[in-house]
Write an enzyme that holds these catalytic residues in place. Sequence first.
Site, short mmCIF file in Angstrom:
data_model
loop_
_atom_site.label_atom_id
_atom_site.label_comp_id
_atom_site.label_asym_id
_atom_site.label_seq_id
_atom_site.Cartn_x
_atom_site.Cartn_y
_atom_site.Cartn_z
CB THR A 186 20.42 27.98 38.67
OG1 THR A 186 21.05 27.07 39.57
CG2 THR A 186 21.00 27.81 37.28
CD GLU A 331 20.36 26.07 34.06
OE1 GLU A 331 19.48 26.92 33.78
OE2 GLU A 331 20.35 25.40 35.10
CE LYS A 439 5.07 12.80 37.43
NZ LYS A 439 6.01 13.59 38.21
CD1 TRP A 444 1.72 12.48 34.28
CD2 TRP A 444 3.12 13.75 33.07
NE1 TRP A 444 2.96 11.90 34.35
CE2 TRP A 444 3.84 12.66 33.61
CE3 TRP A 444 3.78 14.68 32.29
CZ2 TRP A 444 5.20 12.49 33.37
CZ3 TRP A 444 5.14 14.51 32.05
CH2 TRP A 444 5.84 13.42 32.60
#
Length: 542
Positions: A186, A331, A439, A444
């Site tokens: 990754t 993944e 935030k 959000w």
Amino acid sequence: MLGLMQSQQLLISSLIDFAERHHGEGEIVSRRVEGDIHRCSYKDIARRSRQVANALDGMQLAFGDRVATLAWNGYRHLELYFGVSGSGRVLHTLNPRLHPDQIVWIANHSEDQVLCFDMSFLPIVKAVHARCTTIKHFIALCDATNLPADSGIPGLQSYEAWMGNQAAQYAWPEFDENSASSMCYTSGTTGNPKAALYSHRSTILHAWAGAMPDALNMSARDSVLPVVPMFHVNAWGLPYSAAMTGAKMVFPGPAMDGKSIFDLIESEKVTFAAGVPTVWQMMLGHMQQGGLRFSTLKRTVIGGSACPPAMISAFNDDYGVEVLHAWGMTEMSPLGTVCTLKNKHLSLDASQKMAVRIKQGRGIYGVDMKIIDEKGEELPWDGKAYGDLLVKGPWVIREYFKGEGGSPLVKGWFPTGDVATIDADGYLQITDRSKDVIKSGGEWISSIDVENIAMAHPAVAMAACIGMKHPKWDERPVVVVVKKPGADLAREELLAFFEGKTAKWQIPDDVIFIDAIPLGATGKMQKVKLRETLKDYHLPTA
Ligand code: ADP
């Protein structure tokens, strides 16, 4: 009582055997580093993959040893996909866009024994080879005449000299389908990179699921162009799905600019292409400038980061190409969801269909998903509740290579690091990566939503929304914008463009114009770098 069916291990070698037998004449077309267009068939790829396997045996490589590549999308890379994994070694696709120090770190961590590289990456290999302590063999993906005499790389051989004289016969070994087949690190935006280690079984199941009609819908009638690199999550599994279905493959090599990609789509009658949004942005720009049209392209899968709705409409409305918006991660091999419509959507009008198409799509069979709140409670699939997204399935990792980072699983589920909603029809919508969510005053704000609106403005080429510290609200969004060449756009005009398209408190506090947004090794916007660049910036509202 056990079933009485034959038990056959799912091995990657079976894919190329199948392609050779059933689609032997199927074409593999590659734009090479040498600059020309190379043509061969599945029959050739199969023969040369066996020669690669023989050459690896000749090097006394053990089962499970890692063979690394630093290579563009092309036929030789494809031969390594089958030859390395098929013979029981592990194909490690290195990302050449990483910093050389990272390449060294990764090659040493994975203990690569062999490195096969395209000649365009010779400068990188020259810079790193002495520090890659486990690599014993360096192979340049070219023929003997193109091999530089004075590379300074010990024992450097050309690929064609190395494998070209090997026997064309090879009996692929039979082994446990759970054996490792390939690996991909990754990008490691936090801490050191970690590797997903795929197995033969996970790769075959993923390729099978990926080829299905409500996934990428691949068939022997397709001509497939993976713009997504073979060094990034196995080009989303396309080389395997293509061999499984007998689709023609078209590889762009190093030429990833809009014109080269468009020309290849036209000359090779490509029906299906795959890539991250930034690649398509370049190609659409090229097409708009030249008033160009596609003659064969039917659909394109776009993923890796959120595909702006403006891009989905451009493909759909202006060019008649269906966009399959897809979501996944390294993944997950990487496919998790693909956005295709259900029967009930077919009678909807264009704007209602669009509201479905902009989502990241439905989970494909094999991927289970759920969203949870901060207490770990599962949230409803109502399209409104958003929470941390967890997944599980036979092509999702259970841990990283060498156990790095400890066990990532939460009660058997892999936490994706994404925040999402799922609606009653099972369509996933990614709100954000959890670390990119803004935030503001306890609420959000989705950076993706802000970017999507900015991208719909005709003067905007690229937009990134990031949160900036605010004394009262904690964070407030600002949008960083790259204008289209020659376009004129003022801060106030863009802010006014947000009016009525989102809640007032979600409108960014400022617009920052910039020449280029930093892109990472897989073509995604690098918000960490962007935040560093803007570290002295002060919000006008703070
Ligand atoms: P990295 O970017 O860490 O190298 P990946 O390429 O595996 O790793 O990226 C996976 C991440 O990319 C996902 O977790 C998600 O945040 C993002 N992503 C992938 N596809 C999409 C999409 N269609 N929409 C929004 N985000 C996406």
